[in-house]
Design a protein around this motif. Structure first.
Motif, PDB file in Angstrom:
ATOM      1  N   ARG A 221       0.826  -1.209   0.000  1.00 42.52           N
ATOM      2  CA  ARG A 221       0.000   0.000   0.000  1.00 42.52           C
ATOM      3  C   ARG A 221       0.862   1.262   0.000  1.00 42.52           C
ATOM      4  O   ARG A 221       0.574   2.227  -0.692  1.00 42.52           O
ATOM      5  N   ARG A 222       1.961   1.235   0.787  1.00 41.89           N
ATOM      6  CA  ARG A 222       2.840   2.402   0.829  1.00 41.89           C
ATOM      7  C   ARG A 222       3.570   2.601  -0.507  1.00 41.89           C
ATOM      8  O   ARG A 222       3.841   3.736  -0.939  1.00 41.89           O
ATOM      9  N   ALA A 223       3.938   1.478  -1.153  1.00 44.68           N
ATOM     10  CA  ALA A 223       4.704   1.578  -2.398  1.00 44.68           C
ATOM     11  C   ALA A 223       3.829   1.769  -3.624  1.00 44.68           C
ATOM     12  O   ALA A 223       4.339   1.959  -4.731  1.00 44.68           O
ATOM     13  N   TYR A 224       2.505   1.712  -3.452  1.00 45.16           N
ATOM     14  CA  TYR A 224       1.602   1.713  -4.611  1.00 45.16           C
ATOM     15  C   TYR A 224       1.748   2.979  -5.463  1.00 45.16           C
ATOM     16  O   TYR A 224       1.826   2.897  -6.699  1.00 45.16           O
ATOM     17  N   ASP A 225       1.813   4.151  -4.816  1.00 46.66           N
ATOM     18  CA  ASP A 225       1.878   5.402  -5.582  1.00 46.66           C
ATOM     19  C   ASP A 225       3.272   5.671  -6.127  1.00 46.66           C
ATOM     20  O   ASP A 225       3.425   6.167  -7.262  1.00 46.66           O
ATOM     21  N   LYS A 226       4.309   5.349  -5.352  1.00 50.00           N
ATOM     22  CA  LYS A 226       5.678   5.693  -5.745  1.00 50.00           C
ATOM     23  C   LYS A 226       6.341   4.624  -6.616  1.00 50.00           C
ATOM     24  O   LYS A 226       7.120   4.934  -7.506  1.00 50.00           O
ATOM     25  N   ASP A 227       6.062   3.353  -6.320  1.00 47.02           N
ATOM     26  CA  ASP A 227       6.764   2.263  -7.035  1.00 47.02           C
ATOM     27  C   ASP A 227       5.779   1.122  -7.302  1.00 47.02           C
ATOM     28  O   ASP A 227       5.740   0.128  -6.571  1.00 47.02           O
ATOM     29  N   PRO A 228       4.952   1.266  -8.339  1.00 44.57           N
ATOM     30  CA  PRO A 228       3.935   0.232  -8.628  1.00 44.57           C
ATOM     31  C   PRO A 228       4.533  -1.157  -8.868  1.00 44.57           C
ATOM     32  O   PRO A 228       3.906  -2.172  -8.522  1.00 44.57           O
ATOM     33  N   THR A 229       5.733  -1.205  -9.446  1.00 48.63           N
ATOM     34  CA  THR A 229       6.352  -2.513  -9.701  1.00 48.63           C
ATOM     35  C   THR A 229       6.637  -3.247  -8.391  1.00 48.63           C
ATOM     36  O   THR A 229       6.350  -4.446  -8.252  1.00 48.63           O
ATOM     37  N   THR A 230       7.217  -2.501  -7.448  1.00 53.37           N
ATOM     38  CA  THR A 230       7.482  -3.102  -6.132  1.00 53.37           C
ATOM     39  C   THR A 230       6.183  -3.496  -5.446  1.00 53.37           C
ATOM     40  O   THR A 230       6.079  -4.556  -4.819  1.00 53.37           O
ATOM     41  N   ALA A 231       5.186  -2.640  -5.561  1.00 54.24           N
ATOM     42  CA  ALA A 231       3.890  -2.939  -4.949  1.00 54.24           C
ATOM     43  C   ALA A 231       3.292  -4.218  -5.531  1.00 54.24           C
ATOM     44  O   ALA A 231       2.722  -5.053  -4.812  1.00 54.24           O
ATOM     45  N   LEU A 232       3.407  -4.372  -6.857  1.00 59.33           N
ATOM     46  CA  LEU A 232       2.882  -5.586  -7.499  1.00 59.33           C
ATOM     47  C   LEU A 232       3.613  -6.827  -7.002  1.00 59.33           C
ATOM     48  O   LEU A 232       2.994  -7.865  -6.748  1.00 59.33           O
ATOM     49  N   ARG A 233       4.949  -6.719  -6.879  1.00 63.93           N
ATOM     50  CA  ARG A 233       5.721  -7.860  -6.376  1.00 63.93           C
ATOM     51  C   ARG A 233       5.304  -8.216  -4.944  1.00 63.93           C
ATOM     52  O   ARG A 233       5.156  -9.398  -4.596  1.00 63.93           O
ATOM     53  N   LEU A 234       5.098  -7.184  -4.119  1.00 61.39           N
ATOM     54  CA  LEU A 234       4.676  -7.428  -2.741  1.00 61.39           C
ATOM     55  C   LEU A 234       3.284  -8.052  -2.686  1.00 61.39           C
ATOM     56  O   LEU A 234       2.992  -8.919  -1.847  1.00 61.39           O
ATOM     57  N   LEU A 235       2.397  -7.639  -3.596  1.00 60.11           N
ATOM     58  CA  LEU A 235       1.063  -8.242  -3.630  1.00 60.11           C
ATOM     59  C   LEU A 235       1.126  -9.710  -4.046  1.00 60.11           C
ATOM     60  O   LEU A 235       0.369 -10.553  -3.540  1.00 60.11           O
ATOM     61  N   GLU A 236       2.005 -10.023  -5.001  1.00 59.75           N
ATOM     62  CA  GLU A 236       2.178 -11.430  -5.388  1.00 59.75           C
ATOM     63  C   GLU A 236       2.687 -12.255  -4.222  1.00 59.75           C
ATOM     64  O   GLU A 236       2.241 -13.393  -4.001  1.00 59.75           O
ATOM     65  N   GLN A 237       3.659 -11.687  -3.468  1.00 63.55           N
ATOM     66  CA  GLN A 237       4.165 -12.402  -2.284  1.00 63.55           C
ATOM     67  C   GLN A 237       3.060 -12.551  -1.237  1.00 63.55           C
ATOM     68  O   GLN A 237       2.967 -13.577  -0.553  1.00 63.55           O
ATOM     69  N   ALA A 238       2.229 -11.507  -1.098  1.00 62.99           N
ATOM     70  CA  ALA A 238       1.121 -11.582  -0.139  1.00 62.99           C
ATOM     71  C   ALA A 238       0.134 -12.679  -0.531  1.00 62.99           C
ATOM     72  O   ALA A 238      -0.409 -13.395   0.318  1.00 62.99           O
ATOM     73  N   GLN A 239      -0.095 -12.823  -1.836  1.00 58.72           N
ATOM     74  CA  GLN A 239      -0.992 -13.898  -2.275  1.00 58.72           C
ATOM     75  C   GLN A 239      -0.412 -15.269  -1.944  1.00 58.72           C
ATOM     76  O   GLN A 239      -1.138 -16.159  -1.474  1.00 58.72           O
ATOM     77  N   ASP A 240       0.886 -15.437  -2.182  1.00 64.72           N
ATOM     78  CA  ASP A 240       1.530 -16.702  -1.810  1.00 64.72           C
ATOM     79  C   ASP A 240       1.422 -16.947  -0.303  1.00 64.72           C
ATOM     80  O   ASP A 240       1.192 -18.079   0.142  1.00 64.72           O
ATOM     81  N   GLN A 241       1.588 -15.855   0.476  1.00 62.97           N
ATOM     82  CA  GLN A 241       1.501 -15.988   1.923  1.00 62.97           C
ATOM     83  C   GLN A 241       0.085 -16.374   2.347  1.00 62.97           C
ATOM     84  O   GLN A 241      -0.111 -17.177   3.269  1.00 62.97           O
ATOM     85  N   ALA A 242      -0.906 -15.805   1.674  1.00 65.47           N
ATOM     86  CA  ALA A 242      -2.299 -16.153   1.987  1.00 65.47           C
ATOM     87  C   ALA A 242      -2.577 -17.624   1.689  1.00 65.47           C
ATOM     88  O   ALA A 242      -3.256 -18.323   2.452  1.00 65.47           O
ATOM     89  N   GLU A 243      -2.055 -18.119   0.568  1.00 63.59           N
ATOM     90  CA  GLU A 243      -2.245 -19.531   0.230  1.00 63.59           C
ATOM     91  C   GLU A 243      -1.554 -20.440   1.237  1.00 63.59           C
ATOM     92  O   GLU A 243      -2.085 -21.499   1.604  1.00 63.59           O
ATOM     93  N   SER A 244      -0.368 -20.033   1.712  1.00 60.93           N
ATOM     94  CA  SER A 244       0.330 -20.822   2.734  1.00 60.93           C
ATOM     95  C   SER A 244      -0.467 -20.844   4.029  1.00 60.93           C
ATOM     96  O   SER A 244      -0.565 -21.877   4.704  1.00 60.93           O
ATOM     97  N   ALA A 245      -1.061 -19.673   4.395  1.00 59.98           N
ATOM     98  CA  ALA A 245      -1.877 -19.613   5.607  1.00 59.98           C
ATOM     99  C   ALA A 245      -3.085 -20.530   5.490  1.00 59.98           C
ATOM    100  O   ALA A 245      -3.461 -21.231   6.439  1.00 59.98           O
TER     101      ALA A 245
END
Length: 397
Positions: A221-245
């Protein structure tokens, strides 16, 4: 001709049983003298210490008759006695007030009569069997009609002894209460261990993944406005984390009550366990899936028994083959798991120190889970194998 010989052999066995019963009757005669001698000494107070020893002697004699009766009928004859421990006064009081000893005295008095009478009746029946029916006639095909009556006499003696030597209803009730107290304590301990396991699994598994998921979403969320690429990578990692949970949560749920039990029933769930065990497992359900299902608690206990024993067999037995058998009977579910490993499993107390079957909390937890349902666990594991774990669970189909 074969039936005749079988009848003769059975009559000989029955006669031997009646003969040994007469021997017990003679010992009861001797016991009468011991009881009278003990009563006189106890009345003088000085000889009161003889009373507990006399009661122990009577218990041994009654134990001999229990073993004889069990050997004839194939059913054990339980016993229930007050322990003769403590001070002399406490031992004498326990010996005098023990209901089990009172029943032994009644049995001893009755044994004096029926032990000898039934032997004499058998001797009388042998006469027509030998002289009228005749061994030689019987061997030629004629049935010795008197001989089956001798077997019935032995059955009668065993039935009388069993009836007289069974613990009193009060003693059986006290024993049952004690057993239920132990079972309840085991059930509470098992429940506490299960809650701690669930808490540990949630803390170390799902909770850790959810915390990491929350952190990554915050960073995204913090990186969304300044660095969308990083934000997208973090969202992909968050999705993997959600699946692991989710995976961890499913694991916890399976530990509470496996969904496969609800979907496939016990037989199907056991087959799935066998397929995923890493062993070559033969599953024989014996028609256990036919008819109404067992209660959920019974199915869950049976499932975890199979899961635990197959896991232990894969880890400790050194064998690549196992067999699982399920059987249903009136009010019972029977489970047997056998592996062809090295054996050497031993049990001590409530826990187990095992070779093939594995040890530690797994076996203890299995025993507690089964005991909570008033079931039994039997482990047979001679050195060199095989190891067989048999569980019997009460079950209202």
């Amino acid at each position: 001709m074969t039936d005749v010989r079988k009848t003769v052999r059975q009559a000989w066995k029955a006669s031997l049983h009646l003969l040994t019963g007469a021997g017990v009757s003679l010992l009861c005669h001797l016991m009468v003298g011991v009881v009278l001698f003990t009563a006189v000494l106890t009345a003088t107070v000085i000889g009161a210490g003889v009373l507990p020893e006399a009661v122990l002697t009577l218990r041994r004699l009654a134990g001999l008759e229990r073993r004889r009766t069990a050997a004839w009928t194939g059913e054990p004859v339980p016993e229930a006695y007050e322990p003769l421990t403590g001070t002399l006064t406490e031992r004498v009081r326990a010996a005098v007030g023990d209901p089990g000893t009172h029943r032994d005295l009644i049995w001893g008095a009755a044994q004096l009569l029926y032990g000898m009478v039934l032997l004499y009746a058998a001797m009388i029946l042998w006469a027509p069997a030998l002289l009228v029916d005749g061994f030689w006639y019987g061997m030629a095909g004629r049935e010795p009609v008197a001989l089956p009556l001798i077997t019935r006499l032995a059955d009668l003696q065993a039935r009388l002894s069993r009836t007289l030597l069974l613990p009193s209803p009060r003693a059986r009730l006290a024993e049952r209460i004690e057993q239920l107290t132990v079972t309840r304590a085991d059930a509470v301990a098992a429940q506490g261990a299960e809650l701690r396991r669930i808490e540990r699994d949630l803390h170390d598994g799902a909770q850790a993944h959810l915390v990491a998921l929350s952190m990554r979403l915050g960073l995204a969320r913090r990186a969304y406005d300044k660095d969308p690429t990083t934000a997208l990578r973090l969202l992909e990692q968050a999705q993997d984390q959600a699946e692991s949970a989710l995976t961890e949560l499913r694991h916890v749920v399976r530990g509470i009550h496996p969904p496969i039990l609800t979907d496939r029933g016990l037989a199907g769930a056991v087959r799935a366990l066998a397929a995923g065990s890493g062993l070559d497992v033969t599953v024989d359900t014996g028609g256990a899936e036919d008819g109404p299902r067992a209660p959920a608690a019974v199915e869950a206990a049976a499932y975890f028994v199979v899961a635990e024993t197959l896991t232990n067999a894969a880890k400790h037995s050194g064998s690549d083959r196992a067999e699982v058998r399920l059987r249903r009977g009136p009010g019972r579910l029977w489970i047997s798991v056998r592996d062809e490993g090295r054996g050497g499993a031993t049990e001590s107390g409530a826990g187990a120190k095992t070779g093939s079957a594995g040890g530690g909390s797994g076996m203890l937890g299995m025993r507690r889970r089964v005991a909570a349902l008033d079931g039994t666990v039997q482990v047979t594991s001679p050195s060199g194998g095989p190891t067989v774990i048999e569980v019997e669970l009460p079950c209202a189909w």
